[in-house]
Design a protein around this motif. Structure first.
Motif, PDB file in Angstrom:
ATOM      1  N   VAL A 178      -5.329   3.852   3.896  1.00 39.77           N
ATOM      2  CA  VAL A 178      -4.672   2.716   4.539  1.00 39.77           C
ATOM      3  C   VAL A 178      -3.191   2.774   4.172  1.00 39.77           C
ATOM      4  O   VAL A 178      -2.842   2.828   2.991  1.00 39.77           O
ATOM      5  CB  VAL A 178      -5.272   1.366   4.080  1.00 39.77           C
ATOM      6  CG1 VAL A 178      -4.505   0.206   4.713  1.00 39.77           C
ATOM      7  CG2 VAL A 178      -6.741   1.301   4.435  1.00 39.77           C
ATOM      8  N   LEU A 179      -2.325   2.810   5.177  1.00 37.56           N
ATOM      9  CA  LEU A 179      -0.897   2.892   4.927  1.00 37.56           C
ATOM     10  C   LEU A 179      -0.274   1.507   5.003  1.00 37.56           C
ATOM     11  O   LEU A 179      -0.305   0.847   6.030  1.00 37.56           O
ATOM     12  CB  LEU A 179      -0.218   3.808   5.955  1.00 37.56           C
ATOM     13  CG  LEU A 179       1.290   3.996   5.792  1.00 37.56           C
ATOM     14  CD1 LEU A 179       1.610   4.677   4.462  1.00 37.56           C
ATOM     15  CD2 LEU A 179       1.865   4.809   6.953  1.00 37.56           C
ATOM     16  N   TYR A 180       0.290   1.067   3.864  1.00 36.79           N
ATOM     17  CA  TYR A 180       0.977  -0.222   3.800  1.00 36.79           C
ATOM     18  C   TYR A 180       2.480   0.033   3.888  1.00 36.79           C
ATOM     19  O   TYR A 180       3.027   0.853   3.142  1.00 36.79           O
ATOM     20  CB  TYR A 180       0.676  -0.944   2.487  1.00 36.79           C
ATOM     21  CG  TYR A 180      -0.781  -1.299   2.288  1.00 36.79           C
ATOM     22  CD1 TYR A 180      -1.313  -2.474   2.803  1.00 36.79           C
ATOM     23  CD2 TYR A 180      -1.622  -0.455   1.563  1.00 36.79           C
ATOM     24  CE1 TYR A 180      -2.632  -2.808   2.614  1.00 36.79           C
ATOM     25  CE2 TYR A 180      -2.956  -0.776   1.372  1.00 36.79           C
ATOM     26  CZ  TYR A 180      -3.460  -1.954   1.900  1.00 36.79           C
ATOM     27  OH  TYR A 180      -4.791  -2.279   1.708  1.00 36.79           O
ATOM     28  N   THR A 181       3.143  -0.673   4.790  1.00 42.16           N
ATOM     29  CA  THR A 181       4.599  -0.623   4.894  1.00 42.16           C
ATOM     30  C   THR A 181       5.112  -2.018   4.551  1.00 42.16           C
ATOM     31  O   THR A 181       4.833  -2.981   5.264  1.00 42.16           O
ATOM     32  CB  THR A 181       5.049  -0.219   6.309  1.00 42.16           C
ATOM     33  OG1 THR A 181       4.519   1.072   6.607  1.00 42.16           O
ATOM     34  CG2 THR A 181       6.567  -0.164   6.396  1.00 42.16           C
ATOM     35  N   ILE A 182       5.863  -2.110   3.453  1.00 41.84           N
ATOM     36  CA  ILE A 182       6.264  -3.414   2.933  1.00 41.84           C
ATOM     37  C   ILE A 182       7.773  -3.474   2.780  1.00 41.84           C
ATOM     38  O   ILE A 182       8.377  -2.573   2.184  1.00 41.84           O
ATOM     39  CB  ILE A 182       5.600  -3.693   1.565  1.00 41.84           C
ATOM     40  CG1 ILE A 182       4.078  -3.544   1.683  1.00 41.84           C
ATOM     41  CG2 ILE A 182       5.963  -5.082   1.055  1.00 41.84           C
ATOM     42  CD1 ILE A 182       3.359  -3.592   0.347  1.00 41.84           C
ATOM     43  N   ASN A 183       8.366  -4.521   3.311  1.00 38.57           N
ATOM     44  CA  ASN A 183       9.801  -4.730   3.170  1.00 38.57           C
ATOM     45  C   ASN A 183      10.123  -5.077   1.724  1.00 38.57           C
ATOM     46  O   ASN A 183       9.591  -6.029   1.162  1.00 38.57           O
ATOM     47  CB  ASN A 183      10.238  -5.861   4.109  1.00 38.57           C
ATOM     48  CG  ASN A 183      11.738  -5.984   4.214  1.00 38.57           C
ATOM     49  OD1 ASN A 183      12.425  -6.108   3.210  1.00 38.57           O
ATOM     50  ND2 ASN A 183      12.251  -5.953   5.429  1.00 38.57           N
TER      51      ASN A 183
END
Length: 233
Positions: free
Chosen positions: A142-147
Motif C-alpha cells: 500500500v503506497l501512502y503519499t503524505i504531505n
C-alpha cells in the motif's frame, strides 16, 4: 537526513567534493550522509532504486564507463524529486546538457571557483528539498503519499506495533518503525518523547508544567518527557 551521492572518476576531485560537502553540512548543523563513488556501478544504481529521501546527486559528466547525462536520465525515470548537480572540467559540455530535459540544478566547472559555486548549489538544494511537500511510504504493497506540512507528529502504537503518523485530516498506521519514518523527514521534526517526534513548524504552545504540546490546529498531546523538554523552544 540529507543524502549526498557523489560520483567522480578522478580520486582527487571526488575527495575535494566530499570535503566541501562535509564542510557545508557541518557548518549548517545538518544531519547528512555522503556516498562517494569512482564509477556508476551497481552499488550506485542501488541508491537510485532505493526509497532513501532527500537525495542530492553530484554527477561527473565524463567517466570511462558512462556519461553522467545518461545517469541523470536514469535517475529521472524513477525520481523527479532529487536534486542533480553536474560536475565537469569542460564548460563546453554545458550546451549538451541543456538539450536534455533533466531538471538539473546547476552545472559546475571543477576548476572555476569550485567551492563557492558548490556551496551555493548545496544551499539551493536544501531550499528545494525543504519545499518538497510529500513523503511516500510503501507498506505491505500500500503506497501512502503524505504531505509533510500536514504532519503534526509521529508516535508509536505499542499494542499494534505500528507507527502512527498524525495529520490534519486523520492518522496513518504503518508497519515501519518510528526511527525509519523519522529518516524520511527533515529537521522540522524534533523528538519530545522516546515515542514521539513533532513537527516544530506546527506547534504553537508548550506547557512544560503539565507537559502539554499544542499545535496550530488546536490539537494537543502530552508526549513531552523531561529528557527532551529542555531542548524544545
Amino acid at each position: 537526513m540529507f543524502n549526498v551521492i557523489i560520483c567522480d572518476d578522478n580520486e582527487k576531485d571526488k575527495n575535494n567534493a566530499v570535503s566541501i560537502v562535509n564542510k557545508f553540512m557541518n557548518k549548517n548543523n545538518l544531519d547528512y550522509h555522503v556516498y562517494d563513488f569512482n564509477d556508476y556501478n551497481k552499488k550506485f544504481y542501488s541508491l537510485i532504486d532505493s526509497n532513501m529521501p532527500f537525495k542530492i546527486y553530484l554527477l561527473d559528466i565524463e567517466t570511462p564507463s558512462k556519461s553522467g547525462i545518461d545517469v541523470a536520465r536514469d535517475i529521472r525515470k524513477k525520481d523527479v524529486d532529487s536534486v542533480i548537480i553536474f560536475l565537469t572540467a569542460h564548460d563546453e559540455l554545458g550546451n549538451i546538457v541543456l538539450k536534455y530535459d533533466l531538471m538539473f540544478l546547476s552545472f559546475i566547472n571543477k576548476f572555476d571557483d569550485f567551492e563557492k559555486r558548490l556551496f551555493s548549489s548545496l544551499q539551493k538544494s536544501l531550499e528545494l528539498l525543504h519545499r518538497k511537500q510529500v513523503i511516500r511510504i510503501n507498506d505491505k504493497n500500500v503506497l501512502y503519499t503524505i504531505n509533510i506540512n500536514d504532519i503534526l507528529y509521529l508516535t508509536k502504537d505499542s499494542y499494534e506495533r505500528k507507527t502512527i503518523i498524525k495529520t490534519d485530516y486523520g492518522e496513518f498506521k504503518v508497519s515501519k518503525s518510528l526511527t525509519d519514518i523519522r529518516k524520511l523527514l527533515d529537521d522540522r521534526f524534533i523528538q519530545t518523547h522516546r515515542a514521539c517526534f513533532i513537527n516544530k513548524d506546527r506547534k504553537i504552545k508548550i506547557d512544560r508544567t503539565n507537559r502539554i504540546i499544542e499545535f496550530d490546529n488546536g490539537e494537543t498531546i502530552d508526549l513531552l518527557s523531561d529528557k527532551y523538554k529542555k531542548e524544545i523552544c
